[in-house]
Design a protein around this motif. Structure first.
Motif, PDB file in Angstrom:
ATOM      1  N   GLU A 110       0.832  -1.202   0.000  1.00 25.21           N
ATOM      2  CA  GLU A 110       0.000   0.000   0.000  1.00 25.21           C
ATOM      3  C   GLU A 110       0.867   1.253   0.000  1.00 25.21           C
TER       4      GLU A 110
ATOM      5  N   GLY B  27      -8.551   1.792  -3.325  1.00 24.58           N
ATOM      6  CA  GLY B  27      -8.319   2.278  -1.968  1.00 24.58           C
ATOM      7  C   GLY B  27      -9.083   3.523  -1.596  1.00 24.58           C
TER       8      GLY B  27
ATOM      9  N   GLY C 158     -11.532   1.188  -0.629  1.00 21.23           N
ATOM     10  CA  GLY C 158     -10.738   0.936   0.557  1.00 21.23           C
ATOM     11  C   GLY C 158     -11.499   0.680   1.846  1.00 21.23           C
TER      12      GLY C 158
ATOM     13  N   GLU D  81      -7.552  -5.949   2.731  1.00 16.17           N
ATOM     14  CA  GLU D  81      -6.682  -6.074   1.569  1.00 16.17           C
ATOM     15  C   GLU D  81      -7.327  -6.882   0.450  1.00 16.17           C
TER      16      GLU D  81
ATOM     17  N   LYS E 117      -9.888  -4.850  -1.513  1.00 13.22           N
ATOM     18  CA  LYS E 117      -9.265  -3.743  -2.231  1.00 13.22           C
ATOM     19  C   LYS E 117      -8.462  -4.208  -3.434  1.00 13.22           C
ATOM     20  N   LYS E 118      -7.712  -5.284  -3.296  1.00 11.21           N
ATOM     21  CA  LYS E 118      -6.739  -5.651  -4.322  1.00 11.21           C
ATOM     22  C   LYS E 118      -7.287  -6.559  -5.411  1.00 11.21           C
TER      23      LYS E 118
END
Length: 710
Positions: free
Chosen positions: A312, A500, A532, A536, A539-540
């Motif tokens: 990040e 994010g 966000g 994780e 978000k990813k």
């Protein structure tokens, strides 16, 4: 007769335009009533603070109400204080007055020095001074001027030049290049050692970075090109070196930052005991290190983080020093949620300080025993202040409100100033002590609260919905006054959707879309996959294919709303700016007529056109992920615009140094080739925020367009 009719029509148009111009003006007026406290600085004793008030700097006590003490007894008439800083002993003030913007954060200014009895101009020999700051001993002021670094010796009133090779578009010393400024969020690229004997600085060699030329018109007979170095995805970045100047001998030494030249050094500094440190981040941005330089020349990695996709975005708050040995790290790679970890320079990891299925969003401060932080523990939509011991024990929630807090701490965390709001409550600014006990209220936007109550202005309602794919997304909606569920309403979706980011949050706000609510429209927003503060994994999942999942989610949201009995399914629109513009455009092209109106402001139309740091962290380099750059580019879907159903408005400023006008120009080319009809609004010489002249105009234009076509 013909002349009379034309005159009458012109008169009606003028009157209508004048009335329309009041719609955003009213929104702006209400926003200006939302009170805040500007320029808060804690003083060294932790018992006093200063603020900016009417061109003055005023000192107050945290613990008790009272009349403030002016620190500028002889203010310069008409002085605009842009920023200020105390000398380490607090006997002097360095004041920046006025602002000539360079890019988003950077600007040149005029500097003044005040000792409480007089206000004197300093750095007077500089042509374009910027980024000035006191040395730790208070005897010098470092600053940048025309890509070189200088020192002003206060007592002698003399300037010493530290670097001599700075050249526009070639070499930069002590400040950042465009992409570091925009994506790493800082411009001051130098740091004093605690004893003021050394000055570390970054040197950017951007001579090999491709040149971007942005046309300027400025009302002149001949236009001219403004040229600057802008590394687009996959292209050459500046080569960045770390240097240290010995301020006693004048000797300059280059610091070894490793064998890789195509990397980032996004922060530098000194430990409390005087050891140089720097961040090192590979170009893929999935390996991050903090390197500490020992006095005898050796280097060691004090902290390292690796991630399969990316680490990040690192910034000045990623690592917080507690004392000479210990430091806090905020990271998500260990548990999938952003949490705090305590490390030792000597011993490595000491403890995990926070834990849970929620995220620490900011480290507010530490007193060496406890850490104060903001987190999403009560809800991803909210921020509250907590404190906990550095061993992770004795956690306490300090803020009582259900909403969103911003915190300005005092030295040593004796007190803090909180700014609180939620969807129905404008700003309330209060002082509390370090244990959370309320001390007093500074302001509470009383006039705005009364107006909102008297006008019964609608408030955001929060909810979740589940997409056809089974994903649960957060959303909000604002309904018109006297909403009648038996009627059908037009709906505008507003969104940003970037990796994010967060638009669905329990915080008071008002913008141009609210003028549509006053006209009987529903406005709604959802944060899709990739946004966000939900961990994780959530978000990813958009990594490597920006725009694919986010577009699916906005289309799902539109279909969800269209299915409601109180929505007119033939009158749904979508709007976005920047990344949101990319999304609004993508939804217009892939929506198969689902949207009656789409407004895309300053949209990215191909990620190949955007900068290296932002784009590559989320998509790798285009050399290794061409499909991720092209498969969802709006340029490749122009033929899919249902222009008989969807009215598309493209808006862009020609002096946008961030998302270049090139994006809209190429979109227009693609639409033209596909034979599609669309509308366009161009703002000459305006930047990404439509500044300096047209922030209001563009919003009123969007109001008018929506009212006309949705």
């Amino acid at each position: 007769m013909k002349t009379f009719v034309l005159a009458a029509l012109a008169s009606l148009f003028t009157a209508g335009t004048a009335a329309a111009q009041n719609e955003y003006a009213e929104i702006a007026r209400l926003r200006d009533l939302n009170e805040t406290v500007r320029g808060i600085r804690s003083m060294n004793d932790g018992e006093h603070y200063t603020v900016l008030e009417s061109g003055d700097i005023v000192r107050y006590r945290y613990a008790e109400a009272g009349r403030g003490v002016s620190l500028l007894p002889q203010p310069k008439p008409g002085m605009e204080i842009t920023d200020y800083a105390f000398s380490p002993d607090e006997r002097q003030l360095l004041i920046a007055s006025g602002r000539t913007p360079i890019y988003r954060h950077s600007y040149t200014t005029r500097y003044y020095l005040s000792d409480g009895s007089a206000l004197s101009p300093v750095l007077t020999g500089a042509e374009a001074p910027r980024d000035a700051t006191f040395s730790p001993d208070g005897r010098m002021i470092a600053y940048s001027d025309r890509n070189d670094l200088y020192l002003w010796e206060i007592a002698a009133g003399k300037t010493r030049r530290i670097t001599t090779d700075g050249v526009w578009n070639e070499v930069i010393n002590g400040t950042t290049d465009w992409v570091y400024e925009e994506e790493f969020g800082f411009t001051r690229a130098y740091a004093f050692s605690p004893d003021s004997r050394r000055l570390a600085y970054l040197r950017f060699d951007e001579s090999a970075v491709p040149l971007m030329e942005m046309m300027r018109y400025d009302g002149k007979l001949y236009n001219r090109a403004f040229s600057f170095k802008y590394p687009k995805a996959g292209e050459r970045n500046a080569t960045v070196q770390l240097w240290v100047a010995d301020l006693t001998t004048g000797e300059k030494t280059r610091i070894d930052t490793g064998p890789e030249s195509d990397q980032y050094i996004p922060r530098i500094g000194f430990t409390p005991d005087g050891r140089l440190w720097f961040y090192r981040l590979n170009r893929r941005q999935n390996t991050f290190e903090m390197i500490v330089c020992e006095p005898h020349g050796a280097q060691r990695t004090a902290y390292e983080e690796r991630a399969q996709q990316y680490v990040e975005r690192v910034d000045g708050s990623t690592i917080t020093f507690v004392d000479r040995d210990r430091f806090l790290v905020r990271q998500e790679s260990h548990t999938g949620y952003m949490h705090l970890y305590l490390y030792s320079l000597r011993s490595g990891l000491l403890s995990q300080v926070t834990r849970g299925d929620w995220e620490v969003t900011r480290v507010v401060g530490t007193d060496g025993k406890r850490v104060w932080y903001l987190s999403t523990e009560t809800s991803p939509l909210r921020r509250n202040l907590y404190s906990v011991r550095l061993d992770g024990r004795d956690k306490r929630r300090l803020t009582p409100g259900e909403g969103y807090y911003d915190i300005a701490p005092s030295r040593g965390m004796k007190y803090y100033i909180s700014t609180f709001s939620n969807a129905s409550t404008p700003n309330r600014v209060e002082i509390a002590d370090g244990s959370g006990r309320a001390v007093r209220t500074l302001c509470e936007s009383r006039e705005l609260r009364d107006e909102l109550a008297a006008s019964r202005r609608p408030v955001r309602e929060f909810f979740t919905f589940t997409t056809e794919r089974g994903d649960t997304l957060h959303a909000w909606i604002v309904r018109p006054r006297d909403f009648d569920p038996a009627k059908r309403y037009p709906v505008l979706l507003t969104q940003y959707s970037g990796p994010g980011s967060q638009q669905v949050r329990d915080r008071w706000s008002l913008d141009w879309e609210d003028a549509l609510v006053d006209k009987g429209y529903v406005v709604a927003c959802t944060d899709g996959r990739g946004t966000g503060f939900r961990g994780e994994k959530f978000k990813k999942q958009t990594y490597g294919r920006l725009g694919a999942l986010e577009t699916e989610d906005q289309l799902s949201f539109a279909r969800h709303l269209a299915s409601q009995p109180w929505v007119d399914p033939d009158r749904i629109g979508i709007y976005g700016w920047s990344y949101g513009g990319f999304m609004a455009l993508s939804c217009a092209l892939k929506g198969h007529g689902l949207f009656r109106v789409a407004i895309a402001v300053a949209p990215v139309t191909s990620w190949r056109y955007y900068d290296s740091i932002y784009t590559e962290i989320y998509s790798n380099l285009p050399q290794y992920n061409a499909a991720g750059y092209d498969d969802n580019s709006p340029l490749n879907f122009a033929r899919m615009l249902d222009d008989g159903r969807t009215r598309l408005l493209l808006i862009h400023g020609t002096a946008d140094d961030n998302v270049h006008f090139q994006n809209t120009a190429e979109m227009a080319r693609a639409l033209n080739r596909a034979g599609k009809r669309y509308d366009m609004m161009i703002y000459p010489d305006q930047n990404h925020s439509m500044q300096p002249d047209d922030t209001h105009n563009v919003r009123q234009k969007m109001i008018d367009y929506t009212l006309q076509h949705l």
